[in-house]
Design an enzyme around this catalytic site. Structure first.
Site, PDB file in Angstrom:
ATOM      1  N   SER A 185      69.065  67.624  51.684  1.00 38.79           N
ATOM      2  CA  SER A 185      70.462  67.268  51.497  1.00 38.79           C
ATOM      3  C   SER A 185      71.183  66.874  52.771  1.00 38.79           C
ATOM      4  CB  SER A 185      71.212  68.429  50.833  1.00 38.79           C
ATOM      5  OG  SER A 185      71.145  69.600  51.624  1.00 38.79           O
ATOM      6  N   HIS A 213      69.025  66.176  44.880  1.00 30.98           N
ATOM      7  CA  HIS A 213      69.325  64.879  45.490  1.00 30.98           C
ATOM      8  C   HIS A 213      68.227  63.854  45.231  1.00 30.98           C
ATOM      9  CE1 HIS A 213      72.831  66.379  47.748  1.00 30.98           C
ATOM     10  NE2 HIS A 213      72.138  67.514  47.783  1.00 30.98           N
ATOM     11  N   LYS A 244      75.677  65.568  40.595  1.00 28.89           N
ATOM     12  CA  LYS A 244      75.418  64.437  41.482  1.00 28.89           C
ATOM     13  C   LYS A 244      75.197  63.172  40.647  1.00 28.89           C
ATOM     14  CE  LYS A 244      73.966  67.647  45.018  1.00 28.89           C
ATOM     15  NZ  LYS A 244      74.403  68.861  44.293  1.00 28.89           N
TER      16      LYS A 244
END
Length: 396
Positions: A185, A213, A244
């Site tokens: 990240s 991610h 996300k």
């Protein structure tokens, strides 16, 4: 001794108090608009380079429509845990859709991504087990390890020789779980999953990948790190988030059915937490459907990120190389990092300040991240401002 002494009588001033006194405090800036590539931040138009809205779906009409429908038909909350009264048919639908997309037997969902790592690791890793972690893993992984009764071993970041040394030191009769971020990240680099999986086979370990991610970011269809390497059958557990690429809130675990059933019935963070709200579930499911229907968004995200790297190179701005939409620019010193964020915000660009303990001491950085819907004009303007501010910093 008063436990509050660390608050009222610290041995040295708190870094946040010092930053406030100097007028360079970089946290808790307020948005006056939706999360997007350009936002209104405290009354000013600002190019957003600090969001994890990778696919640009937080404003998608289908996502918003799904959330409104859920509010109207299911209300604002579930008023209980999944274990008891808080399971909706919406939860099951999302879990089935996600399992199908990820090509795993089953999925279970958690109320947040952080809670997912707490709930998975603490349930899987028992008193006689070992959990082996990359040193740059997310904080939630570390806290999940602390919550377990097992022993944690850490290996140097992406150092496969050090990983093997740690695995070789574990007695053969003990269970082993290797946990790694898929896409890290802070650095934006990708785990060396092929070697990790090979070592797991060699030492009888299981592999868990935190793909917070990675989902929607890498892999031909956006399925994440395992798809990127062609190792979807080699990874035992995927963990990910909805906050996300899937433009919502919550987290998930994907694995075979037996593992999912075990965690469902033993994970304290899962059993004793309220379930994801109906609106969050439906927003995530709508975003997942868009990702499945529009895999070109993954390519667009890659193109935007590559274009920013090209712009920074052309302008002579040093950054940590990666192939993901996370592009770190090192400022090294905490104060310089805070000053850079302040100067950039004044010029209409928001970036994330990252200082210790989120990064090693002396490795402070500006974490920039990109969205599939950023335009070249936005990237040109933002990269110009970054160059301008870094040149000013060099003269301080």
């Amino acid at each position: 001794m008063d436990i509050f002494n660390k608050i009222y009588k610290p041995s040295s001033p708190h870094i946040y108090d010092v930053a406030k006194e100097k007028g360079i405090y970089p946290y808790f800036h307020q948005l006056n608009s939706r999360q997007d590539t350009v936002v209104n931040m405290e009354g000013h138009k600002t190019i957003m380079l600090g969001s994890n809205n990778y696919l640009g779906l937080t404003n998608h009409p289908k996502v918003i429509e799904a959330g409104l429908w859920a509010l109207e038909n299911y209300g604002s909350g579930c008023s209980g845990s999944r274990f008891l009264n808080g399971t909706l048919d919406l939860h099951t639908k999302l879990e089935n859709n996600l399992a199908d997309f990820l090509q795993k037997e089953a999925v279970m969902t958690f109320s947040t991504g952080f809670q997912s790592n707490l709930g998975i690791i603490s349930a899987i890793v028992g008193r006689n087990d070992y959990v082996v972690c990359d040193k740059e893993n997310h904080a939630s992984i570390y806290d999940g390890c602390k919550l377990s009764y097992g022993k944690m071993l850490r290996y140097n970041h992406s150092d496969m020789e050090d990983l093997e040394r740690k695995l070789a030191s574990i007695p053969k009769e003990n269970g082993i779980l290797i946990v790694t971020d898929g896409v890290f990240s802070m650095g934006g680099d990708i785990a060396n999953l092929p070697v990790i999986c090979d070592l797991a086979k060699k030492y009888g370990a299981r592999v868990m990948v935190d793909d917070a991610h990675g989902l929607g970011v890498i892999g031909k269809h956006g399925r994440g790190t395992a798809e990127y390497f062609g190792l979807e059958n080699e990874v035992d557990i995927y963990m990910g988030t909805f906050s996300k690429s899937l433009a919502s809130l919550g987290g998930y675990m994907a694995a075979n059915k037996d593992v999912i059933e075990y965690v469902k019935h033993t994970s304290r963070p899962y059993i004793f937490s309220a379930s994801i709200t109906p609106a969050s579930v439906c927003c995530a499911n709508a975003a997942l459907e868009i990702l499945k229907a529009e895999p070109q968004r993954v390519k667009a995200l890659q193109d935007v990120s590559d274009y920013m790297r090209e712009c920074l190179r052309t302008k002579g701005v040093a950054f940590r190389e990666s192939t993901t939409p996370i592009i770190p620019i090192y400022t090294y010193q905490d104060e310089k990092t805070f000053i850079a964020c302040k100067l950039l915000l004044e010029r209409g660009v928001y970036v994330n300040p990252v200082v210790s303990p989120a990064t090693p001491v002396g490795q402070s950085l500006l974490r920039t991240s990109y969205t599939a819907t950023h335009t070249k004009e936005m990237i040109d303007e933002a990269s110009d401002k970054i160059k301008e501010v870094l040149d000013l910093l060099n003269n301080i």
